[in-house]
Write a protein that holds these residues in place. Sequence first.
Motif, short mmCIF file in Angstrom:
data_model
loop_
_atom_site.label_atom_id
_atom_site.label_comp_id
_atom_site.label_asym_id
_atom_site.label_seq_id
_atom_site.Cartn_x
_atom_site.Cartn_y
_atom_site.Cartn_z
N SER A 51 0.83 -1.20 0.00
CA SER A 51 0.00 0.00 0.00
C SER A 51 0.86 1.25 0.00
CB SER A 51 -0.91 0.02 1.23
OG SER A 51 -1.79 -1.08 1.23
N GLU A 52 0.28 2.34 -0.47
CA GLU A 52 0.90 3.66 -0.37
C GLU A 52 0.06 4.43 0.64
OE1 GLU A 52 1.34 5.48 -4.26
OE2 GLU A 52 1.88 3.53 -5.12
N LEU A 53 0.63 4.62 1.84
CA LEU A 53 -0.15 5.12 2.97
C LEU A 53 -0.17 6.63 3.12
CD1 LEU A 53 0.75 2.31 5.53
CD2 LEU A 53 -1.29 2.54 4.11
N SER A 160 -8.02 6.22 -2.22
CA SER A 160 -8.78 7.15 -1.38
C SER A 160 -8.10 8.51 -1.38
CB SER A 160 -8.84 6.59 0.04
OG SER A 160 -9.43 7.51 0.91
N THR A 161 -8.87 9.54 -1.71
CA THR A 161 -8.35 10.91 -1.67
C THR A 161 -9.22 11.70 -0.69
OG1 THR A 161 -7.61 10.78 -3.95
CG2 THR A 161 -7.83 12.98 -3.01
N SER A 162 -8.57 12.25 0.34
CA SER A 162 -9.30 13.06 1.32
C SER A 162 -8.83 14.51 1.23
CB SER A 162 -9.09 12.51 2.73
OG SER A 162 -7.73 12.55 3.09
N THR A 163 -9.79 15.40 1.41
CA THR A 163 -9.52 16.83 1.34
C THR A 163 -10.12 17.49 2.58
OG1 THR A 163 -9.68 16.72 -1.06
CG2 THR A 163 -9.74 18.90 -0.09
N LYS A 172 -3.29 4.69 -1.45
CA LYS A 172 -3.56 3.57 -2.36
C LYS A 172 -3.43 2.32 -1.50
CE LYS A 172 -2.22 5.98 -6.46
NZ LYS A 172 -1.29 6.15 -7.57
N LEU A 173 -4.60 1.81 -1.10
CA LEU A 173 -4.64 0.70 -0.16
C LEU A 173 -4.83 -0.62 -0.89
CD1 LEU A 173 -7.02 2.48 2.35
CD2 LEU A 173 -4.52 2.38 2.43
N VAL A 174 -4.06 -1.62 -0.49
CA VAL A 174 -4.13 -2.93 -1.10
C VAL A 174 -4.57 -3.92 -0.02
CG1 VAL A 174 -2.81 -4.78 -2.20
CG2 VAL A 174 -2.31 -2.38 -2.76
N TYR A 175 -5.74 -4.49 -0.23
CA TYR A 175 -6.29 -5.49 0.69
C TYR A 175 -6.26 -6.85 0.03
CZ TYR A 175 -8.13 -1.59 3.43
OH TYR A 175 -8.25 -0.46 4.19
N GLU A 176 -5.82 -7.85 0.78
CA GLU A 176 -5.80 -9.21 0.27
C GLU A 176 -6.93 -9.99 0.92
OE1 GLU A 176 -1.75 -10.27 1.19
OE2 GLU A 176 -1.03 -9.33 -0.66
N LYS A 177 -7.52 -10.86 0.14
CA LYS A 177 -8.63 -11.67 0.63
C LYS A 177 -8.15 -12.57 1.76
CE LYS A 177 -12.84 -12.97 -1.19
NZ LYS A 177 -13.63 -12.92 -2.37
N ALA A 178 -8.87 -12.53 2.89
CA ALA A 178 -8.51 -13.37 4.03
C ALA A 178 -8.84 -14.81 3.69
CB ALA A 178 -9.27 -12.93 5.27
N LYS A 179 -8.00 -15.69 4.12
CA LYS A 179 -8.19 -17.12 3.78
C LYS A 179 -8.77 -17.87 4.91
CE LYS A 179 -4.73 -16.84 0.40
NZ LYS A 179 -4.12 -16.67 -0.53
#
Length: 179
Positions: A51-53, A160-163, A172-179
């Motif tokens: 992710s880009e935090l 996600s862009t917040s102002t 830029k959030l990267v979520y992986e499917k939980a197994k």
Amino acid sequence: MNATIALMKKAVPKRIVLFLLAGFICLSTTAAVLFANADLSGEWKLNEQKSELGQFGGRMAARKLKVSSQADAISIERTSVTQNGEERTTSEKLTFDGKETETTVFGNNKKKSTAKWSDDGQTLNINSVMVFDRNGEQMEIKVAEAWKLTENGQVLSVESTSTSSRGTNTLKLVYEKAK
């Protein structure tokens, strides 16, 4: 013989109509499958390394998501970790009819959101406005999120862009499917 030819002339237009109708139904069904909205359902875990935090280190980013997609709405549970290390979960149900949904977040603060699918049904766009009240001062944060599945549905990408009065922050959030 003439009766047979007359019967065939009447039957041919009916066959053409039936053939065209069957073709239309087939194409309509195929188009519906091709343009169906992505199914974001599942449990997702943030991969911080991928992710880009952003400038604030993703303090507001949920560490886990639990998503349930329906045809006309989506339910989202976001689990974050507070500065004290405690988990906090917020829940919201957003409809796709353009109506604004209000949720309570972080104490008694309000979040108003709308959700809409992209034309191709592959990106869910969520727009929110949160108003925080601290010691009598209000701060408004506007958030635009774009949710999209990648890697054969095993990765959920959320841009996600917040102002706010403090500026603009993009995650830029990267979520992986939980197994």
